[in-house]
Design a protein around this motif. Sequence first.
Motif, PDB file in Angstrom:
ATOM      1  N   GLU A  67      11.485  -3.678   9.924  1.00  0.00           N
ATOM      2  CA  GLU A  67      11.523  -3.934  11.361  1.00  0.00           C
ATOM      3  C   GLU A  67      11.437  -5.433  11.651  1.00  0.00           C
ATOM      4  OE1 GLU A  67       8.308  -1.565  12.752  1.00  0.00           O
ATOM      5  OE2 GLU A  67       9.340   0.343  12.398  1.00  0.00           O
ATOM      6  N   ILE A 109      13.975   8.083  10.983  1.00  0.00           N
ATOM      7  CA  ILE A 109      13.454   7.329  12.125  1.00  0.00           C
ATOM      8  C   ILE A 109      13.626   5.835  11.910  1.00  0.00           C
ATOM      9  CG2 ILE A 109      11.356   6.743  13.408  1.00  0.00           C
ATOM     10  CD1 ILE A 109      10.377   9.594  12.936  1.00  0.00           C
ATOM     11  N   CYS A 110      13.307   5.358  10.710  1.00  0.00           N
ATOM     12  CA  CYS A 110      13.467   3.946  10.387  1.00  0.00           C
ATOM     13  C   CYS A 110      14.943   3.538  10.457  1.00  0.00           C
ATOM     14  CB  CYS A 110      12.905   3.654   8.999  1.00  0.00           C
ATOM     15  SG  CYS A 110      13.109   1.941   8.454  1.00  0.00           S
ATOM     16  N   GLN A 112      17.355   4.900  12.174  1.00  0.00           N
ATOM     17  CA  GLN A 112      17.812   4.902  13.559  1.00  0.00           C
ATOM     18  C   GLN A 112      17.345   3.653  14.303  1.00  0.00           C
ATOM     19  OE1 GLN A 112      16.386   8.650  15.066  1.00  0.00           O
ATOM     20  NE2 GLN A 112      18.115   9.816  14.239  1.00  0.00           N
ATOM     21  N   LYS A 113      16.139   3.183  13.967  1.00  0.00           N
ATOM     22  CA  LYS A 113      15.613   1.992  14.622  1.00  0.00           C
ATOM     23  C   LYS A 113      16.454   0.754  14.325  1.00  0.00           C
ATOM     24  CE  LYS A 113      10.691   3.077  15.175  1.00  0.00           C
ATOM     25  NZ  LYS A 113       9.307   2.696  14.765  1.00  0.00           N
ATOM     26  N   SER A 116      20.959  -0.230  15.740  1.00  0.00           N
ATOM     27  CA  SER A 116      21.472  -1.149  16.761  1.00  0.00           C
ATOM     28  C   SER A 116      21.586  -2.573  16.226  1.00  0.00           C
ATOM     29  CB  SER A 116      20.574  -1.120  18.006  1.00  0.00           C
ATOM     30  OG  SER A 116      19.252  -1.515  17.683  1.00  0.00           O
TER      31      SER A 116
END
Length: 214
Positions: A67, A109-110, A112-113, A116
Amino acid sequence: DVFEAFSQYYKDPVAQCFILNVLGTVKFDPKQNRHTFLFGWGHMLRDDTYFSLKPLLFEDLDVRWIELLAADPEKKKLSGLIKTSYYVGRVTGEFDDVLGDLLPLNNKICCQKVQSYFLKRAILDDGIGATYVGILYRIGYEDVESILIKKWSQKENATSIWNVSSDLQSFTHWPAQKRAALFEQVGQLVQEQKLKISYWKPDTAEDLKNKLLK
């Protein structure tokens, strides 16, 4: 604990390069669904003493590293040869190649984050975009039509008809009919001289389209 201790240094440009050198030796292994280190010793071209080790991390990489790296998609990223030394732990690749190798493909989930982030980087990329097509495919993104078209049109005649067919097979999660439909669309753009693809001939195009339909 490792993230909390060392991520504070990521803001410093010099320390950031060291951190990337370490993260560049970490890869996610989809066969084992685990992160591994990749270390190499010796020199493959100079002699036959080169050997490598691929031990598993004791625990998977903290996703907060991913992230952190996937922030600021519009910012210029470090590029070129990221390495720890010429002989040990050599890592060749751009910033986003290193980040792409870290993605835990079993953590939806990671993935998908950061989707973008890679879409934005693909739009800003002025190269052939192969890095982003491959990463987006690995994380399961399907709407890659515009990204593929951009990849094929970036350099005049650098893409052949076989590249188009291969990319459709390698970088899409589509059914055969959809792959063949985009292949036909590209052929139409070539005929209208809106896209330059080398060796695009009717017989070859028909043969490759039929293979895509199988």
